[in-house]
Scaffold this motif. Structure first.
Motif, PDB file in Angstrom:
ATOM      1  N   VAL A   1      37.447   0.471  12.243  1.00 38.24           N
ATOM      2  CA  VAL A   1      36.041   0.158  12.493  1.00 38.24           C
ATOM      3  C   VAL A   1      35.286   1.427  12.870  1.00 38.24           C
ATOM      4  O   VAL A   1      34.196   1.713  12.342  1.00 38.24           O
ATOM      5  N   ARG A   2      35.862   2.208  13.758  1.00 39.18           N
ATOM      6  CA  ARG A   2      35.174   3.408  14.242  1.00 39.18           C
ATOM      7  C   ARG A   2      35.102   4.498  13.180  1.00 39.18           C
ATOM      8  O   ARG A   2      34.102   5.215  13.074  1.00 39.18           O
ATOM      9  N   ALA A   3      36.167   4.629  12.390  1.00 33.33           N
ATOM     10  CA  ALA A   3      36.194   5.704  11.401  1.00 33.33           C
ATOM     11  C   ALA A   3      35.456   5.343  10.121  1.00 33.33           C
ATOM     12  O   ALA A   3      34.821   6.198   9.495  1.00 33.33           O
TER      13      ALA A   3
ATOM     14  N   ILE B   1      48.846  10.014  12.800  1.00 38.93           N
ATOM     15  CA  ILE B   1      49.563  10.967  13.653  1.00 38.93           C
ATOM     16  C   ILE B   1      50.617  11.695  12.836  1.00 38.93           C
ATOM     17  O   ILE B   1      50.819  12.904  12.980  1.00 38.93           O
ATOM     18  N   GLY B   2      51.311  10.970  11.960  1.00 35.49           N
ATOM     19  CA  GLY B   2      52.324  11.586  11.106  1.00 35.49           C
ATOM     20  C   GLY B   2      51.749  12.351   9.936  1.00 35.49           C
ATOM     21  O   GLY B   2      52.492  12.933   9.146  1.00 35.49           O
ATOM     22  N   ARG B   3      50.427  12.332   9.775  1.00 37.38           N
ATOM     23  CA  ARG B   3      49.723  13.054   8.708  1.00 37.38           C
ATOM     24  C   ARG B   3      50.126  12.588   7.321  1.00 37.38           C
ATOM     25  O   ARG B   3      50.198  13.389   6.386  1.00 37.38           O
ATOM     26  N   TYR B   4      50.350  11.287   7.185  1.00 38.37           N
ATOM     27  CA  TYR B   4      50.642  10.725   5.871  1.00 38.37           C
ATOM     28  C   TYR B   4      49.403  10.073   5.273  1.00 38.37           C
ATOM     29  O   TYR B   4      49.136  10.202   4.092  1.00 38.37           O
TER      30      TYR B   4
ATOM     31  N   THR C   1      40.215  10.235  10.308  1.00 38.71           N
ATOM     32  CA  THR C   1      39.228   9.771   9.322  1.00 38.71           C
ATOM     33  C   THR C   1      39.729   8.581   8.515  1.00 38.71           C
ATOM     34  O   THR C   1      38.927   7.813   7.980  1.00 38.71           O
ATOM     35  N   HIS C   2      41.041   8.445   8.359  1.00 40.28           N
ATOM     36  CA  HIS C   2      41.651   7.339   7.611  1.00 40.28           C
ATOM     37  C   HIS C   2      41.092   7.237   6.189  1.00 40.28           C
ATOM     38  O   HIS C   2      40.917   6.147   5.636  1.00 40.28           O
TER      39      HIS C   2
ATOM     40  N   PRO D   1      47.463   2.449  10.268  1.00 45.67           N
ATOM     41  CA  PRO D   1      46.521   3.557  10.422  1.00 45.67           C
ATOM     42  C   PRO D   1      46.871   4.581  11.496  1.00 45.67           C
ATOM     43  O   PRO D   1      46.896   5.789  11.227  1.00 45.67           O
ATOM     44  N   VAL D   2      47.148   4.124  12.711  1.00 49.19           N
ATOM     45  CA  VAL D   2      47.318   5.075  13.818  1.00 49.19           C
ATOM     46  C   VAL D   2      48.600   5.883  13.662  1.00 49.19           C
ATOM     47  O   VAL D   2      48.591   7.114  13.738  1.00 49.19           O
ATOM     48  N   SER D   3      49.731   5.209  13.427  1.00 47.74           N
ATOM     49  CA  SER D   3      50.995   5.950  13.325  1.00 47.74           C
ATOM     50  C   SER D   3      50.994   6.874  12.124  1.00 47.74           C
ATOM     51  O   SER D   3      51.477   8.011  12.205  1.00 47.74           O
TER      52      SER D   3
END
Length: 341
Positions: A299-301, A253-256, A263-264, A248-250
């Motif tokens: 969890v947050r998103a 950031i890479g907008r993939y 928002t994931h 999710p995080v990487s």
């Protein structure tokens, strides 16, 4: 129903399975700086341990790969591979990762012979298991931007020096300039030798996933976010139980897997479609994350609770390249840990 704080605490304490993490991308920046000094390798652009990883700049994949290649260049002897393997597995164990299948990328270490690399990594994972209980196995990844003949030679090296810790092969680096069909021969050689197979498919079209499944005979897909842009492909992967190792995080950031806004939504769409999604950190310190933080981000998103978080672990166990007995042992261990928490 647990409240948000309870869920965040559960995310930290729960057992985790890691199927998408690269050794080269797990080095703490302080370790990189110390190894660079040890071998006389200059840090790029005058960077220090404090400024080496610029998370925001990795929206540009080329910049990320440039820093990743520097990290690879400071790992030069057996002790370096032992140290880095032990350090990353120790940190993972602190986040309750109980099992990891970790990518090793020989093309990132062109000045290191294969046996030296293997000896150091194997010693590191043995020591980490003895000290912290984390089990780690290995996936050797080829650089898709290199000549396909290099991929064939990598597979031959894996076969020549194979140990019980080496489970399979992968395919990474920049997808746009390295379409997967170029490596069909290397993957066929790996399959013939009984090696498992996976490949990154993050920025390419849905057709690349079809190529991975039908031509390269991959058993799981790394990232694979564009699977949800093709309904027929989504249904096929759901029905066939194809695992997707999402980060999710990487990837945000890479907008993939999103638009960089956290928002994931694409991972949510994959989960909602019934796909077998697992969660990991990719290159954790390089993207400012860790095995807990990637779950916390979801969890947050997305409001996921403990049941969905444990489903990620269960999917990881099912997707792991282990036999039925080892999977049963892993499930039992995960169940005991989750009940205890």
């Amino acid at each position: 129903m647990p409240d948000a704080q309870d869920t965040l605490a559960f995310a930290a304490a729960m057992p985790k399975v890691s199927l998408h993490c690269h050794l080269t991308g797990t080095l703490h920046p302080r370790t990189v700086a110390e190894l660079a000094a040890k071998h006389g390798v200059p840090m790029p652009d005058g960077r220090t341990a404090e400024t080496l990883y610029d998370h925001g700049s990795y929206e540009n994949l080329g910049e990320f790969l440039r820093v990743l290649d520097l990290v690879g260049a400071v790992m030069l002897d057996r002790d370096d591979f032992h140290r880095t393997t032990y350090e990353t597995l120790t940190l993972a164990a602190q986040h309750n990762v109980i099992y990891r299948e970790m990518f090793i990328s020989p093309p990132s270490h062109p000045d290191v012979d294969y046996p030296t690399m293997i000896e150091g990594i194997t010693a590191g994972l043995r020591d980490a298991e003895a000290d912290h209980g984390i089990v780690c196995r290995l996936i050797f990844a080829m650089n898709r931007n290199a000549d396909p003949a290099d991929g064939i030679e990598l597979v031959r090296n894996v076969i020549r020096h194979r140990t019980d810790d080496i489970l399979g092969i992968g395919l990474d680096y920049e997808e746009v300039t390295g379409p997967p069909e170029r490596f069909a021969e290397a993957f066929a050689l790996a399959k013939k030798a009984g090696l498992h197979r996976t490949a990154h498919s993050e920025s390419g079209p849905p057709q690349n996933i079809i190529t991975l499944l039908d031509l390269l005979d991959c058993e799981r897909i790394d990232h694979g976010y564009h699977v949800v842009t093709d309904p027929a492909l989504t249904r096929r992967c759901r029905d066939e139980g194809i695992p997707f190792t999402c980060t999710p995080v990487s990837s945000d950031i890479g907008r993939y897997s999103g638009s960089g806004d956290g928002t994931h939504a694409v991972i949510a769409a994959m989960v909602d479609a019934g796909l077998a999604v697992t969660i990991d950190g990719d290159d954790p310190p390089m993207f400012g994350t860790d095995p807990t933080h990637d779950l916390v981000a979801l969890v947050r998103a997305l409001g996921y609770g403990p049941e969905q978080l444990m489903r990620f672990t269960e999917n990881g166990i099912e997707a792991a390249w282990l036999d039925a007995s080892d999977k049963a042992t892993l499930r039992s261990r995960a169940r005991m840990m989750s009940t205890a928490k």
